[in-house]
Design a protein around this motif. Sequence first.
Motif, PDB file in Angstrom:
ATOM      1  N   TRP A 147       5.196  23.854  97.318  1.00  0.00           N
ATOM      2  CA  TRP A 147       5.571  22.921  96.411  1.00  0.00           C
ATOM      3  C   TRP A 147       5.530  21.251  97.365  1.00  0.00           C
ATOM      4  O   TRP A 147       5.402  20.460  96.798  1.00  0.00           O
TER       5      TRP A 147
ATOM      6  N   VAL B 173      10.072  19.150  92.306  1.00  0.00           N
ATOM      7  CA  VAL B 173      10.377  19.510  93.807  1.00  0.00           C
ATOM      8  C   VAL B 173      12.048  19.508  93.951  1.00  0.00           C
ATOM      9  O   VAL B 173      12.753  20.389  94.273  1.00  0.00           O
TER      10      VAL B 173
ATOM     11  N   ARG C  66      13.790  22.188  91.672  1.00  0.00           N
ATOM     12  CA  ARG C  66      13.697  23.583  92.513  1.00  0.00           C
ATOM     13  C   ARG C  66      14.530  23.617  93.843  1.00  0.00           C
ATOM     14  O   ARG C  66      15.190  24.568  93.732  1.00  0.00           O
TER      15      ARG C  66
END
Length: 318
Positions: A175, A241, A244
């Motif tokens: 990612w 991101v 996450r």
Amino acid sequence: MTASVFYPNPRIRLVNSRWSNGLATLLCLATLLLLAAGAMVTGTGSSLAVPDWPLAYGELFPPMVGGILYEHGHRLIAATVGLITLILGAWLLWAEERVWVKVLGGCAALLVILQGVMGGLTVILLLPTSISIAHAIMAHLFFLMTVVLYQVTHPAWSNLRSGRGSAAPRGLRIWGLVTVGAILLELLLGAAMRHNSAGLAIPDYPLAFGGLIPPLDSFPIVIHFLHRLGAVLALTVVGGVVWRVLARHRNEPLLLRPALGIGMLVILQAALGGLAVLTQLDLLLTTLHVVNGALLLGTAGLLTLRAARLEFASGVQG
């Protein structure tokens, strides 16, 4: 022969590491200053204020007035960055034990030389658009490399481990690479827009000629609109991101800090881009826009590098 043969004492190795990291830190800061100086050259239209290269009107130090101040000042800062890079590369070749870090130092030295030659070609060939764009994007890539050198020469790099209770960041490096790619694409579109004089091709913001999609009837409008679409992509990817990291790794400060950093920087970048349009490309705002873009790329690279290191470390431990 490695530095440990000369200096088997761990304390000497630590001193060497601190010197390496100090030089890498200095190189990061000097490169940011160089990016700002380059943005000011473009923003003031001073790219050909000095028509010869590598000298300036046949001199090393011409009168620093008008556009010469911006263009030749940029060259002087570039020469300083080049010197620091060569010193760092030579130091790593002598003092660094890890071959791959030596190679990184050598690559940085080659890249800064290539960047200098490309800068000269933009003058000699009277600002060809393709070389000007390549010169701009390579400047950001070089800054990313200085961030990598800063991180891998840090004395704590070899002992980087996930904190207690923190999950291994499996997959986060992928990612992170996607994020770096999205930011690089946006920086490339921004460079293409600047060097095609398309910064005001769409004069309003956040709308485009009062709508969501402008009339795509000229190249400047198309490249400007693509830059805005790239910004939306970058915002989306960065948001994913950050989410996450917050969802899975909020207890890992090594990941949380750069994730929050890119979240704040991408919002600031969008605001600076909009303000640059609304102020008719104010020099300070456009310069900050370029520098902030480099910081965004570097911070995303730092997050990716740390995620890869922590994932590798957890695999070794397991």
